[in-house]
Enzyme design. Structure first.
Site, PDB file in Angstrom:
ATOM      1  N   HIS A   1      12.822  31.203   2.498  1.00  0.00           N
ATOM      2  CA  HIS A   1      13.026  29.774   2.793  1.00  0.00           C
ATOM      3  C   HIS A   1      12.400  28.917   1.698  1.00  0.00           C
ATOM      4  O   HIS A   1      11.364  29.285   1.131  1.00  0.00           O
ATOM      5  CB  HIS A   1      12.434  29.411   4.168  1.00  0.00           C
ATOM      6  CG  HIS A   1      10.947  29.503   4.230  1.00  0.00           C
ATOM      7  ND1 HIS A   1      10.125  28.393   4.158  1.00  0.00           N
ATOM      8  CD2 HIS A   1      10.114  30.561   4.311  1.00  0.00           C
ATOM      9  CE1 HIS A   1       8.866  28.781   4.218  1.00  0.00           C
ATOM     10  NE2 HIS A   1       8.826  30.086   4.308  1.00  0.00           N
TER      11      HIS A   1
ATOM     12  N   ASP B   1       6.289  31.930   8.379  1.00  0.00           N
ATOM     13  CA  ASP B   1       6.227  30.465   8.501  1.00  0.00           C
ATOM     14  C   ASP B   1       6.699  30.013   9.896  1.00  0.00           C
ATOM     15  O   ASP B   1       7.771  30.420  10.365  1.00  0.00           O
ATOM     16  CB  ASP B   1       7.116  29.844   7.416  1.00  0.00           C
ATOM     17  CG  ASP B   1       6.878  28.354   7.265  1.00  0.00           C
ATOM     18  OD1 ASP B   1       6.443  27.936   6.186  1.00  0.00           O
ATOM     19  OD2 ASP B   1       7.140  27.603   8.232  1.00  0.00           O
TER      20      ASP B   1
ATOM     21  N   ARG C   1       7.955  27.436  10.891  1.00  0.00           N
ATOM     22  CA  ARG C   1       9.159  26.596  10.951  1.00  0.00           C
ATOM     23  C   ARG C   1      10.447  27.391  10.809  1.00  0.00           C
ATOM     24  O   ARG C   1      11.541  26.835  10.889  1.00  0.00           O
ATOM     25  CB  ARG C   1       9.083  25.531   9.844  1.00  0.00           C
ATOM     26  CG  ARG C   1       7.888  24.612   9.989  1.00  0.00           C
ATOM     27  CD  ARG C   1       7.614  23.857   8.699  1.00  0.00           C
ATOM     28  NE  ARG C   1       7.200  24.749   7.618  1.00  0.00           N
ATOM     29  CZ  ARG C   1       6.909  24.341   6.388  1.00  0.00           C
ATOM     30  NH1 ARG C   1       7.001  23.064   6.078  1.00  0.00           N
ATOM     31  NH2 ARG C   1       6.532  25.209   5.469  1.00  0.00           N
TER      32      ARG C   1
ATOM     33  N   CYS D   1      10.024  35.295   6.720  1.00  0.00           N
ATOM     34  CA  CYS D   1       8.675  34.786   6.489  1.00  0.00           C
ATOM     35  C   CYS D   1       8.004  34.453   7.831  1.00  0.00           C
ATOM     36  O   CYS D   1       8.662  34.081   8.799  1.00  0.00           O
ATOM     37  CB  CYS D   1       8.721  33.546   5.606  1.00  0.00           C
ATOM     38  SG  CYS D   1       7.064  32.942   5.158  1.00  0.00           S
TER      39      CYS D   1
ATOM     40  N   CYS E   1       8.293  27.512   0.795  1.00  0.00           N
ATOM     41  CA  CYS E   1       7.511  28.666   1.254  1.00  0.00           C
ATOM     42  C   CYS E   1       6.111  28.624   0.623  1.00  0.00           C
ATOM     43  O   CYS E   1       5.969  28.672  -0.604  1.00  0.00           O
ATOM     44  CB  CYS E   1       8.217  29.971   0.887  1.00  0.00           C
ATOM     45  SG  CYS E   1       7.341  31.435   1.492  1.00  0.00           S
TER      46      CYS E   1
HETATM   47 CO    CO Z   1       7.204  31.234   3.750  1.00  0.00          CO
END
Ligand code: CO
Length: 208
Positions: free
Chosen positions: A97, A43, A45, A41, A100
């Site tokens: 994750h 993302d 993090r 992803c 998400c």
């Molecule tokens: Co995500």
């Protein structure tokens, strides 16, 4: 953060690498032969190298919203083709994750504009596993489970490609489905039974 800090960080990083090995960058610039293709992803993090504890050169990486492997996405399909057919990676990882945002958005009845067609692929995963998901009364647990099922379905999408089917037959390429839990920092192996899934889906998806 001012960008000047980034460039200071970069100089520090170069010095650290050279302190360990004088020819670190000479070696790095020679060629790449990564063992992994990692699809994760976008993302902020969930950074692949950090959570896997690997160095530059070890993983070919593709990230998009909610780690999707969509057959008409030229980007992910080009990455997969190059990694499997040219770089000959030995293992493919789809890593989702918990928490998400992409998966969460797909669970809501909201018009997200240009994101609608992208998120619809996750809604399709929900529809495929509707009975199991609707039986989970706790919304947080249902959300976690959809994250896992989405990873599983994206692994299946990896298996549907001719590149991976050929690499499986010729050199037993490995596929893994993982979920990163940012609440604990731990990586969870979903232990997807690749040979069994392959057997089940090949009736329909076999390409050669
Ligand atoms: Co995500």
């Amino acid at each position: 953060m001012h960008v000047s800090e980034i460039f200071r960080n970069n100089k520090k990083w170069v010095a650290e690498k050279l302190a360990i090995s004088e020819d670190y960058f000479t070696q790095l610039s020679k060629d790449q032969s990564p063992e992994f293709l990692y699809i994760g992803c976008s993302d902020s993090r969930v950074t692949a190298e950090d959570l896997m504890g690997i160095e530059p050169g070890q993983a070919f990486i593709h990230r998009n919203i909610a780690n999707m492997v969509t057959s008409i996405d030229l980007n992910v399909m080009s990455v997969l083709h190059y990694a499997v057919d040219v770089l000959k990676v030995r293992q493919v990882v789809v890593c989702g994750h918990y928490n998400c945002g992409g998966v969460k958005a797909a669970m809501q009845s909201v018009d997200m504009g240009i994101l609608n067609p992208w998120l619809r692929n996750i809604r399709d995963v929900y529809r495929l596993h509707k009975d199991e998901l609707n039986a989970i009364s706790d919304e947080g647990k249902r959300y976690d489970r959809l994250v896992e099922l989405n990873v599983q379905e994206q692994c299946i999408n990896v298996i549907k490609t001719s590149e991976v089917q050929r690499a499986y037959k010729e050199r037993n390429i490995l596929i893994h489905g993982w979920v990163f839990d940012m609440r604990t920092g731990e990586l969870k192996d979903l232990k997807i039974d690749f040979p069994k899934i392959l057997e089940n889906i090949m009736e329909i998806y076999r390409l050669d």
